[in-house]
Design a protein around this motif. Structure first.
Motif, PDB file in Angstrom:
ATOM      1  N   ARG A 110      20.338  -2.640   2.023  1.00 45.30           N
ATOM      2  CA  ARG A 110      19.613  -2.575   3.885  1.00 45.30           C
ATOM      3  C   ARG A 110      18.647  -1.730   2.987  1.00 45.30           C
ATOM      4  O   ARG A 110      17.427  -2.178   3.459  1.00 45.30           O
ATOM      5  CB  ARG A 110      20.065  -2.533   4.430  1.00 45.30           C
ATOM      6  N   THR A 111      18.790  -0.474   3.212  1.00 50.39           N
ATOM      7  CA  THR A 111      18.067   0.515   2.397  1.00 50.39           C
ATOM      8  C   THR A 111      16.941   0.501   1.858  1.00 50.39           C
ATOM      9  O   THR A 111      15.338   0.402   1.669  1.00 50.39           O
ATOM     10  CB  THR A 111      18.819   2.081   2.403  1.00 50.39           C
ATOM     11  N   LEU A 112      17.492   0.018   0.399  1.00 55.97           N
ATOM     12  CA  LEU A 112      16.455  -0.303  -0.441  1.00 55.97           C
ATOM     13  C   LEU A 112      15.409  -1.313  -0.384  1.00 55.97           C
ATOM     14  O   LEU A 112      14.238  -1.303  -1.159  1.00 55.97           O
ATOM     15  CB  LEU A 112      17.820  -0.930  -1.811  1.00 55.97           C
ATOM     16  N   ILE A 113      15.937  -2.658   0.370  1.00 55.16           N
ATOM     17  CA  ILE A 113      15.371  -3.820   0.623  1.00 55.16           C
ATOM     18  C   ILE A 113      14.347  -3.280   1.780  1.00 55.16           C
ATOM     19  O   ILE A 113      12.688  -3.637   1.128  1.00 55.16           O
ATOM     20  CB  ILE A 113      15.993  -5.217   1.172  1.00 55.16           C
ATOM     21  N   PHE A 114      14.260  -2.693   2.785  1.00 55.13           N
ATOM     22  CA  PHE A 114      13.058  -2.149   3.057  1.00 55.13           C
ATOM     23  C   PHE A 114      12.199  -1.246   2.503  1.00 55.13           C
ATOM     24  O   PHE A 114      11.037  -1.056   2.860  1.00 55.13           O
ATOM     25  CB  PHE A 114      14.621  -1.369   4.544  1.00 55.13           C
ATOM     26  N   SER A 115      13.383  -0.205   2.121  1.00 55.51           N
ATOM     27  CA  SER A 115      12.780   0.734   1.116  1.00 55.51           C
ATOM     28  C   SER A 115      11.536  -0.050   0.228  1.00 55.51           C
ATOM     29  O   SER A 115       9.977  -0.027  -0.731  1.00 55.51           O
ATOM     30  CB  SER A 115      12.700   1.446   0.085  1.00 55.51           C
ATOM     31  N   VAL A 116      11.591  -1.288  -0.212  1.00 59.49           N
ATOM     32  CA  VAL A 116      11.135  -1.968  -1.314  1.00 59.49           C
ATOM     33  C   VAL A 116       9.974  -2.380  -0.547  1.00 59.49           C
ATOM     34  O   VAL A 116       8.518  -2.552  -0.843  1.00 59.49           O
ATOM     35  CB  VAL A 116      11.252  -2.941  -2.349  1.00 59.49           C
ATOM     36  N   LYS A 117      10.069  -2.935   0.556  1.00 64.16           N
ATOM     37  CA  LYS A 117       8.886  -3.865   1.488  1.00 64.16           C
ATOM     38  C   LYS A 117       7.746  -2.414   1.674  1.00 64.16           C
ATOM     39  O   LYS A 117       6.438  -3.217   2.082  1.00 64.16           O
ATOM     40  CB  LYS A 117       9.534  -3.923   2.807  1.00 64.16           C
ATOM     41  N   GLN A 118       8.596  -1.727   2.106  1.00 65.06           N
ATOM     42  CA  GLN A 118       7.126  -0.319   2.173  1.00 65.06           C
ATOM     43  C   GLN A 118       6.950   0.276   1.112  1.00 65.06           C
ATOM     44  O   GLN A 118       5.675   0.597   1.619  1.00 65.06           O
ATOM     45  CB  GLN A 118       8.280   0.617   3.311  1.00 65.06           C
ATOM     46  N   ALA A 119       7.284   0.146   0.414  1.00 60.77           N
ATOM     47  CA  ALA A 119       6.586   0.557  -0.973  1.00 60.77           C
ATOM     48  C   ALA A 119       5.132  -0.467  -0.889  1.00 60.77           C
ATOM     49  O   ALA A 119       4.469   0.166  -1.647  1.00 60.77           O
ATOM     50  CB  ALA A 119       6.892   0.049  -2.293  1.00 60.77           C
ATOM     51  N   GLY A 120       4.959  -1.428  -0.155  1.00 62.29           N
ATOM     52  CA  GLY A 120       4.000  -2.018  -0.682  1.00 62.29           C
ATOM     53  C   GLY A 120       2.425  -1.582   0.499  1.00 62.29           C
ATOM     54  O   GLY A 120       1.729  -1.654   0.010  1.00 62.29           O
ATOM     55  N   ALA A 121       3.478  -0.353   1.314  1.00 64.19           N
ATOM     56  CA  ALA A 121       2.279   0.627   1.855  1.00 64.19           C
ATOM     57  C   ALA A 121       1.819   1.508   0.816  1.00 64.19           C
ATOM     58  O   ALA A 121       0.311   1.249   0.926  1.00 64.19           O
ATOM     59  CB  ALA A 121       2.799   1.169   3.222  1.00 64.19           C
ATOM     60  N   PRO A 122       2.552   2.290   0.087  1.00 69.69           N
ATOM     61  CA  PRO A 122       1.339   2.930  -0.545  1.00 69.69           C
ATOM     62  C   PRO A 122       0.553   1.843  -2.166  1.00 69.69           C
ATOM     63  O   PRO A 122      -0.153   2.562  -2.991  1.00 69.69           O
ATOM     64  CB  PRO A 122       2.113   3.702  -1.693  1.00 69.69           C
ATOM     65  N   LEU A 123       1.670   1.045  -2.467  1.00 74.87           N
ATOM     66  CA  LEU A 123       0.626  -0.204  -3.680  1.00 74.87           C
ATOM     67  C   LEU A 123      -0.485  -0.993  -3.003  1.00 74.87           C
ATOM     68  O   LEU A 123      -1.319  -0.341  -3.586  1.00 74.87           O
ATOM     69  CB  LEU A 123       1.679  -1.516  -3.314  1.00 74.87           C
ATOM     70  N   GLY A 124      -0.785  -0.499  -1.352  1.00 77.57           N
ATOM     71  CA  GLY A 124      -1.932  -1.044  -0.811  1.00 77.57           C
ATOM     72  C   GLY A 124      -2.600   0.140  -1.381  1.00 77.57           C
ATOM     73  O   GLY A 124      -3.844  -0.709  -1.472  1.00 77.57           O
ATOM     74  N   GLY A 125      -2.619   1.417  -0.959  1.00 73.49           N
ATOM     75  CA  GLY A 125      -3.244   2.334  -0.841  1.00 73.49           C
ATOM     76  C   GLY A 125      -3.888   2.493  -2.790  1.00 73.49           C
ATOM     77  O   GLY A 125      -5.304   2.730  -2.745  1.00 73.49           O
ATOM     78  N   ALA A 126      -3.716   2.326  -3.250  1.00 74.67           N
ATOM     79  CA  ALA A 126      -3.372   2.072  -5.104  1.00 74.67           C
ATOM     80  C   ALA A 126      -4.097   0.921  -5.138  1.00 74.67           C
ATOM     81  O   ALA A 126      -5.243   1.376  -5.859  1.00 74.67           O
ATOM     82  CB  ALA A 126      -2.222   1.777  -5.459  1.00 74.67           C
ATOM     83  N   MET A 127      -4.288  -0.061  -4.839  1.00 78.30           N
ATOM     84  CA  MET A 127      -5.485  -1.197  -4.886  1.00 78.30           C
ATOM     85  C   MET A 127      -6.767  -0.547  -4.163  1.00 78.30           C
ATOM     86  O   MET A 127      -8.094  -1.089  -4.749  1.00 78.30           O
ATOM     87  CB  MET A 127      -4.622  -2.446  -3.908  1.00 78.30           C
ATOM     88  N   ALA A 128      -6.107  -0.581  -3.666  1.00 82.60           N
ATOM     89  CA  ALA A 128      -7.217   0.025  -2.357  1.00 82.60           C
ATOM     90  C   ALA A 128      -8.630   1.346  -3.165  1.00 82.60           C
ATOM     91  O   ALA A 128      -9.547   1.397  -3.587  1.00 82.60           O
ATOM     92  CB  ALA A 128      -7.505   1.104  -1.331  1.00 82.60           C
ATOM     93  N   GLY A 129      -7.788   2.599  -4.254  1.00 82.80           N
ATOM     94  CA  GLY A 129      -8.214   3.344  -4.370  1.00 82.80           C
ATOM     95  C   GLY A 129      -8.870   2.900  -6.262  1.00 82.80           C
ATOM     96  O   GLY A 129     -10.357   2.876  -6.835  1.00 82.80           O
TER      97      GLY A 129
END
Length: 398
Positions: free
Chosen positions: A127-146
């Motif tokens: 569960r924690t890994l899967i939630f963390s993978v989903k939340q990895a979308g937050a910095p991933l989206g930030g990297a896309m912005a940069g």
């Protein structure tokens, strides 16, 4: 395909896009604030408005999530973000303020809707890994912005960068439509969403009252809010800080910002996996907070003439430890919540987190103005995280 894989793919996509939308604004902030005749540090006020918009959704959005279902609510959030970017394109101070508020409302569905989907589908042992993978979308989206918004803004103008974000949000909303029949199956079409229902005291109080369900929740929320203060300031001001104090061009500063974000992506997955293996997620977060505090303090004290590699390395470390706590925190919230209350408890905890996002950037902006520099505000951000981590750590030992 296992149902949880499709669920994770959908939530990861929408988390990434929501973050891309909200982070595109601070990434191109040096151009937008100059166009509007504002001081560069005023971007902190717009970041606070984004967070306040999310708080509004978390307080009032429960009936919409129940009636529409998590997938449709995520699609609605993407559409609101697209409308926000179109509004920001007007370029006036009032338009930027309204756009920031709408961006926050559009981001709001991501935590509770994503948690509701994953809590119902994720295998408990991961569960924690899967939630963390989903939340990895937050910095991933930030990297896309940069990596996307900054070069487009520098070459074609910031309105074009905002238009690209609009197209991205609408395309993502269309992509998850085939999953709606399965993932929204338990929605309540009869749930009322009138003004009286949305603004009822019971609806407003439900997310906050839910935090009394488990004694771990107040400690976890306190630590998460402190992390949010740190992360909110890092994400809001890094590009502007690099441009103003390190003499970087927008593209180079955007690339450094992307390094910070990518480090957060890697860390969310790695640290989520470690939390599953140790079974001590909250204690792990305490240790992580101390390291994050040290990295921000090191950035603040780094000499102006320091090598670019050292600067990028510290930004990467700050992103690794300061922007990777979210998935672990959300997984812990889901773990201690009854299945039928995951949405309410997630909204309650995330509401306080976003109050941290509201307070942090605005206070930081004010401190920059009052102190005449960036060093003191950055050191205070680091200090508050270390103090809260020490208090929570002591509480856990007791």
């Amino acid at each position: 395909m296992a149902p949880w894989i499709a669920a994770l793919g959908a939530t990861l996509l929408m988390q990434s896009v929501a973050s891309f939308m909200t982070q595109s604004l601070p990434v191109v902030a040096p151009l937008i604030t100059a166009s509007a005749g504002l001081a560069p540090e005023r971007v902190g006020n717009f970041s606070s408005l984004v967070a306040f918009g999310t708080v509004l959704f978390l307080l009032l959005g429960g009936p919409f999530l129940a009636r529409l279902g998590p997938v449709r609510t995520l699609q609605l959030g993407a559409a609101i973000c697209a409308a926000a970017m179109l509004t920001a394109g007007l370029g006036t101070v009032a338009a930027l303020g309204l756009a920031s508020l709408l961006l926050g409302v559009g981001y709001g569905p991501s935590p509770p809707a994503g948690s509701r989907i994953l809590a119902a589908t994720a295998p408990k042992e991961h569960r924690t890994l899967i939630f963390s993978v989903k939340q990895a979308g937050a910095p991933l989206g930030g990297a896309m912005a940069g990596l996307i918004s900054a070069p487009i803004a520098a070459s074609a103008g910031w309105p074009v960068a905002l238009l690209v974000a609009v197209v991205t949000a609408l395309a993502a909303a269309a992509l998850i439509q085939p999953l709606r029949s399965v993932l929204d199956a338990e929605r309540d079409p009869a749930r009322k969403v009138g003004l009286r229902d949305v603004f009822s005291p019971h609806n407003i109080a439900a997310p906050i009252a839910a935090l009394r369900i488990d004694p771990l929740l107040p400690k976890l929320v306190a630590l998460s809010v402190s992390f949010a203060l740190c992360q909110g300031c890092l994400f809001s001001f890094t590009v502007t800080w690099l441009v103003e104090t390190r003499g970087m061009g927008l593209v180079q500063a955007g690339s450094t910002f992307a390094v910070m974000q990518v480090a957060g992506v890697v860390a969310r997955v790695l640290l989520g996996w470690i939390a599953d293996r140790t079974g001590q997620a909250t204690r792990n977060l305490v240790v992580q907070a101390f390291v994050a505090s040290g990295s921000v303090a090191a950035l603040a004290l780094l000499p102006v003439g320091a090598p670019t590699a050292a600067l990028m390395g510290l930004c990467g470390l700050a992103g690794f430890v300061g922007a990777s706590w979210n998935g672990i925190s959300l997984a812990e919230v889901a773990r201690v919540s009854p299945p039928d209350r995951v949405g309410d408890v997630t909204s309650g905890s995330t509401l306080f987190v976003f109050l941290g996002y509201v307070a942090g950037p605005s206070a930081f902006s004010l401190l920059v103005t009052l102190s005449g520099g960036w060093e003191l505000p950055m050191l205070l951000v680091a200090a508050q995280l270390a103090i809260v981590a020490a208090l929570v750590g002591a509480s856990l030992r007791r």
